[in-house]
Design a protein around this motif. Structure first.
Motif, PDB file in Angstrom:
ATOM      1  N   ASP A 117      -6.832  -3.084  13.527  1.00 58.10           N
ATOM      2  CA  ASP A 117      -7.192  -2.579  12.209  1.00 58.10           C
ATOM      3  C   ASP A 117      -5.939  -2.437  11.356  1.00 58.10           C
ATOM      4  O   ASP A 117      -5.026  -1.681  11.717  1.00 58.10           O
ATOM      5  CB  ASP A 117      -7.902  -1.229  12.341  1.00 58.10           C
ATOM      6  N   ALA A 118      -5.889  -3.176  10.255  1.00 59.89           N
ATOM      7  CA  ALA A 118      -4.790  -3.080   9.285  1.00 59.89           C
ATOM      8  C   ALA A 118      -3.430  -3.179   9.989  1.00 59.89           C
ATOM      9  O   ALA A 118      -3.182  -4.110  10.727  1.00 59.89           O
ATOM     10  CB  ALA A 118      -4.920  -1.804   8.471  1.00 59.89           C
ATOM     11  N   TYR A 119      -2.544  -2.190   9.764  1.00 59.41           N
ATOM     12  CA  TYR A 119      -1.210  -2.210  10.373  1.00 59.41           C
ATOM     13  C   TYR A 119      -1.082  -1.122  11.438  1.00 59.41           C
ATOM     14  O   TYR A 119       0.010  -0.604  11.679  1.00 59.41           O
ATOM     15  CB  TYR A 119      -0.140  -2.009   9.297  1.00 59.41           C
ATOM     16  N   ALA A 130      12.810  -5.286  -5.950  1.00 55.99           N
ATOM     17  CA  ALA A 130      11.466  -4.695  -5.882  1.00 55.99           C
ATOM     18  C   ALA A 130      11.432  -3.331  -6.575  1.00 55.99           C
ATOM     19  O   ALA A 130      11.071  -2.312  -5.979  1.00 55.99           O
ATOM     20  CB  ALA A 130      11.027  -4.570  -4.430  1.00 55.99           C
ATOM     21  N   GLU A 131      11.753  -3.302  -7.849  1.00 59.06           N
ATOM     22  CA  GLU A 131      11.809  -2.040  -8.584  1.00 59.06           C
ATOM     23  C   GLU A 131      10.427  -1.451  -8.836  1.00 59.06           C
ATOM     24  O   GLU A 131      10.302  -0.281  -9.211  1.00 59.06           O
ATOM     25  CB  GLU A 131      12.553  -2.253  -9.906  1.00 59.06           C
ATOM     26  N   TRP A 132       9.381  -2.230  -8.667  1.00 59.62           N
ATOM     27  CA  TRP A 132       8.010  -1.726  -8.821  1.00 59.62           C
ATOM     28  C   TRP A 132       7.561  -0.909  -7.609  1.00 59.62           C
ATOM     29  O   TRP A 132       6.538  -0.243  -7.654  1.00 59.62           O
ATOM     30  CB  TRP A 132       7.038  -2.890  -9.019  1.00 59.62           C
ATOM     31  N   TYR A 133       8.345  -0.936  -6.543  1.00 52.71           N
ATOM     32  CA  TYR A 133       7.942  -0.341  -5.264  1.00 52.71           C
ATOM     33  C   TYR A 133       8.495   1.077  -5.169  1.00 52.71           C
ATOM     34  O   TYR A 133       9.666   1.286  -4.849  1.00 52.71           O
ATOM     35  CB  TYR A 133       8.464  -1.210  -4.125  1.00 52.71           C
ATOM     36  N   SER A 134       7.651   2.071  -5.478  1.00 51.19           N
ATOM     37  CA  SER A 134       8.083   3.471  -5.498  1.00 51.19           C
ATOM     38  C   SER A 134       7.086   4.360  -4.770  1.00 51.19           C
ATOM     39  O   SER A 134       5.901   4.028  -4.646  1.00 51.19           O
ATOM     40  CB  SER A 134       8.224   3.980  -6.937  1.00 51.19           C
ATOM     41  N   ASN A 135       7.601   5.493  -4.308  1.00 51.50           N
ATOM     42  CA  ASN A 135       6.774   6.478  -3.610  1.00 51.50           C
ATOM     43  C   ASN A 135       6.038   5.853  -2.443  1.00 51.50           C
ATOM     44  O   ASN A 135       4.908   6.233  -2.133  1.00 51.50           O
ATOM     45  CB  ASN A 135       5.768   7.126  -4.565  1.00 51.50           C
ATOM     46  N   LYS A 136       6.686   4.901  -1.789  1.00 52.44           N
ATOM     47  CA  LYS A 136       6.047   4.205  -0.678  1.00 52.44           C
ATOM     48  C   LYS A 136       6.909   4.304   0.573  1.00 52.44           C
ATOM     49  O   LYS A 136       8.120   4.098   0.538  1.00 52.44           O
ATOM     50  CB  LYS A 136       5.819   2.725  -1.014  1.00 52.44           C
ATOM     51  N   ALA A 137       6.271   4.629   1.684  1.00 49.38           N
ATOM     52  CA  ALA A 137       6.928   4.597   2.987  1.00 49.38           C
ATOM     53  C   ALA A 137       6.332   3.440   3.771  1.00 49.38           C
ATOM     54  O   ALA A 137       5.112   3.302   3.858  1.00 49.38           O
ATOM     55  CB  ALA A 137       6.728   5.903   3.739  1.00 49.38           C
ATOM     56  N   VAL A 138       7.166   2.585   4.282  1.00 50.93           N
ATOM     57  CA  VAL A 138       6.694   1.411   5.013  1.00 50.93           C
ATOM     58  C   VAL A 138       7.494   1.291   6.298  1.00 50.93           C
ATOM     59  O   VAL A 138       8.680   1.653   6.351  1.00 50.93           O
ATOM     60  CB  VAL A 138       6.825   0.130   4.152  1.00 50.93           C
ATOM     61  N   THR A 139       6.854   0.789   7.332  1.00 56.62           N
ATOM     62  CA  THR A 139       7.478   0.690   8.646  1.00 56.62           C
ATOM     63  C   THR A 139       7.907  -0.737   8.939  1.00 56.62           C
ATOM     64  O   THR A 139       7.135  -1.678   8.742  1.00 56.62           O
ATOM     65  CB  THR A 139       6.507   1.163   9.743  1.00 56.62           C
ATOM     66  N   ALA A 140       9.131  -0.876   9.427  1.00 57.61           N
ATOM     67  CA  ALA A 140       9.620  -2.152   9.944  1.00 57.61           C
ATOM     68  C   ALA A 140       9.725  -2.010  11.458  1.00 57.61           C
ATOM     69  O   ALA A 140      10.245  -0.995  11.957  1.00 57.61           O
ATOM     70  CB  ALA A 140      10.971  -2.503   9.344  1.00 57.61           C
ATOM     71  N   GLY A 141       9.218  -2.987  12.193  1.00 56.72           N
ATOM     72  CA  GLY A 141       9.241  -2.898  13.648  1.00 56.72           C
ATOM     73  C   GLY A 141       9.793  -4.156  14.284  1.00 56.72           C
ATOM     74  O   GLY A 141       9.753  -5.239  13.701  1.00 56.72           O
ATOM     75  N   ARG A 142      10.291  -4.016  15.491  1.00 55.82           N
ATOM     76  CA  ARG A 142      10.747  -5.181  16.249  1.00 55.82           C
ATOM     77  C   ARG A 142      10.690  -4.853  17.734  1.00 55.82           C
ATOM     78  O   ARG A 142      10.537  -3.702  18.137  1.00 55.82           O
ATOM     79  CB  ARG A 142      12.161  -5.598  15.839  1.00 55.82           C
ATOM     80  N   LEU A 155      11.731   1.364  12.088  1.00 57.62           N
ATOM     81  CA  LEU A 155      12.492   1.978  11.010  1.00 57.62           C
ATOM     82  C   LEU A 155      11.514   2.265   9.881  1.00 57.62           C
ATOM     83  O   LEU A 155      10.930   1.348   9.306  1.00 57.62           O
ATOM     84  CB  LEU A 155      13.601   1.046  10.518  1.00 57.62           C
ATOM     85  N   VAL A 156      11.293   3.547   9.601  1.00 55.76           N
ATOM     86  CA  VAL A 156      10.387   3.954   8.527  1.00 55.76           C
ATOM     87  C   VAL A 156      11.226   4.213   7.283  1.00 55.76           C
ATOM     88  O   VAL A 156      12.075   5.106   7.274  1.00 55.76           O
ATOM     89  CB  VAL A 156       9.584   5.216   8.914  1.00 55.76           C
ATOM     90  N   MET A 157      10.981   3.416   6.245  1.00 56.23           N
ATOM     91  CA  MET A 157      11.777   3.497   5.023  1.00 56.23           C
ATOM     92  C   MET A 157      10.919   3.977   3.856  1.00 56.23           C
ATOM     93  O   MET A 157       9.795   3.516   3.676  1.00 56.23           O
ATOM     94  CB  MET A 157      12.376   2.120   4.693  1.00 56.23           C
ATOM     95  N   THR A 158      11.459   4.891   3.075  1.00 58.91           N
ATOM     96  CA  THR A 158      10.802   5.358   1.863  1.00 58.91           C
ATOM     97  C   THR A 158      11.578   4.816   0.669  1.00 58.91           C
ATOM     98  O   THR A 158      12.813   4.895   0.632  1.00 58.91           O
ATOM     99  CB  THR A 158      10.757   6.895   1.802  1.00 58.91           C
ATOM    100  N   PHE A 159      10.842   4.267  -0.327  1.00 62.06           N
ATOM    101  CA  PHE A 159      11.469   3.607  -1.466  1.00 62.06           C
ATOM    102  C   PHE A 159      11.160   4.328  -2.771  1.00 62.06           C
ATOM    103  O   PHE A 159      10.062   4.862  -2.965  1.00 62.06           O
ATOM    104  CB  PHE A 159      10.976   2.157  -1.579  1.00 62.06           C
ATOM    105  N   LEU A 201       7.612  -6.381   8.874  1.00 67.89           N
ATOM    106  CA  LEU A 201       7.326  -5.349   7.885  1.00 67.89           C
ATOM    107  C   LEU A 201       5.828  -5.093   7.871  1.00 67.89           C
ATOM    108  O   LEU A 201       5.036  -5.980   7.545  1.00 67.89           O
ATOM    109  CB  LEU A 201       7.800  -5.794   6.498  1.00 67.89           C
ATOM    110  N   LEU A 202       5.413  -3.883   8.206  1.00 62.94           N
ATOM    111  CA  LEU A 202       3.989  -3.548   8.298  1.00 62.94           C
ATOM    112  C   LEU A 202       3.462  -3.142   6.925  1.00 62.94           C
ATOM    113  O   LEU A 202       3.089  -1.987   6.682  1.00 62.94           O
ATOM    114  CB  LEU A 202       3.778  -2.443   9.322  1.00 62.94           C
ATOM    115  N   GLY A 203       3.441  -4.107   6.046  1.00 59.30           N
ATOM    116  CA  GLY A 203       2.973  -3.897   4.683  1.00 59.30           C
ATOM    117  C   GLY A 203       3.328  -5.102   3.837  1.00 59.30           C
ATOM    118  O   GLY A 203       4.064  -5.998   4.270  1.00 59.30           O
TER     119      GLY A 203
END
Length: 291
Positions: free
Chosen positions: A149-151, A128-140, A159-163, A42-44
């Motif tokens: 630099d960072a992620y 993780a109900e605090w996690y909103s308006n966020k797109a995060v990438t899962a990679g393998r 897989l890019v997921m928006t929560f 999870l890149l985040g």
């Protein structure tokens, strides 16, 4: 599980072997997530997006955690998607024993964190109900593109997921790959561009300093430059009319076409160069060109 139970086996040797790589790093390690029972990177770090929760977690975890520039938090969160929602399953803290001079890990599962995350505790884990308006990438799979630099990296599968309030509301699945070796703007292509740029067409550049700011570089599958977003900037409050600026930008793009092939990647359905999404600065100063 006992609170703060030790993971079997001390990680001293492995951790110490990793130190030379992470001590000077600015790239971040991220967390771990299980999707349909399969492990992804999870890149985040979703725990870092709520200041109150992050502060409480830091106060809860051992003070002798091992920090590095690759993991400023000193921990890794392990997550899982259950029925379309994001749940925290456990937190792995990296500890250094100053007396024994060893590194080891301590794992806290959802029951250990129940009191800390009381409003979010469920039978499936910490929701993780605090996690909103966020797109995060899962990679393998293979890491095919990496910037220190960072992620800023890409894996063969992503897989890019928006929560929204911890619920997956959008998913985008991508297969990425490296297409060709070649010129890299992060390495040696900048000087080559300055050598090839047609300064003789723009005599004002003999005395004035200007820059082309460009990003979103698009190339063909075989590494030929196609287009990019570009703007002009003149230093010291100097300026030229827009038509002249567009002529310089056109000449710059033509110079980009002369450099071939570019190191090319197929990322999220597009052919691009390494770090092609970021803004680069091309200095238009003939005196800076090396012979």
């Amino acid at each position: 599980m006992m609170k703060g139970s030790l993971v079997k086996g001390l990680m001293a040797i492995t951790f110490l072997l990793m130190l030379p790589l992470s001590a000077k790093a600015t790239a971040q390690e991220g967390d771990i997530i299980y999707i349909n029972g399969e492990k992804w990177f999870l890149l985040g770090k979703p725990l870092n997006y709520d200041d109150e929760l992050y502060t409480k977690l830091n106060e809860f975890l051992p003070k002798n955690r091992s920090w590095s520039t690759a993991n400023w938090s000193g921990y890794t969160g392990c997550w899982e998607i259950v029925y379309g929602r994001l749940y925290l399953k456990e937190v792995i803290a990296y500890i250094y024993d100053d007396i024994l001079k060893i590194h080891y890990e301590v794992t806290y599962d959802a029951n250990d964190l129940k009191e800390l995350f009381a409003p979010y505790y469920t039978v499936h884990g910490i929701s993780a109900e605090w996690y909103s308006n966020k797109a995060v990438t899962a990679g393998r799979g293979e890491c095919i593109r990496y910037i220190h630099d960072a992620y800023d990296r890409n894996y063969a599968e992503e897989l890019v997921m928006t929560f929204e309030k911890g619920e997956v509301v959008k998913e985008e699945y991508w297969r990425n790959k490296k297409m060709t070796d070649g010129w890299d703007l992060m390495d040696d292509a900048g000087q080559e561009l300055m050598k090839l740029f047609p300064y003789e067409q723009f005599p004002e550049l003999e005395t004035k300093r200007a820059f082309v700011f460009f990003k979103n570089v698009m190339v063909s599958a075989d590494g030929r430059f196609k287009d990019c977003d570009a703007d002009m900037f003149w230093s010291k409050d100097e300026s030229m009319d827009e038509n002249y600026n567009q002529q310089i930008i056109a000449a710059f793009k033509e110079t980009m076409r002369k450099v071939y092939p570019w190191e090319t990647f197929y990322i999220h359905g597009k052919y691009t160069i390494n770090n092609g999404h970021r803004r680069f600065t091309f200095p238009l100063n003939k005196r800076r060109v090396k012979n």
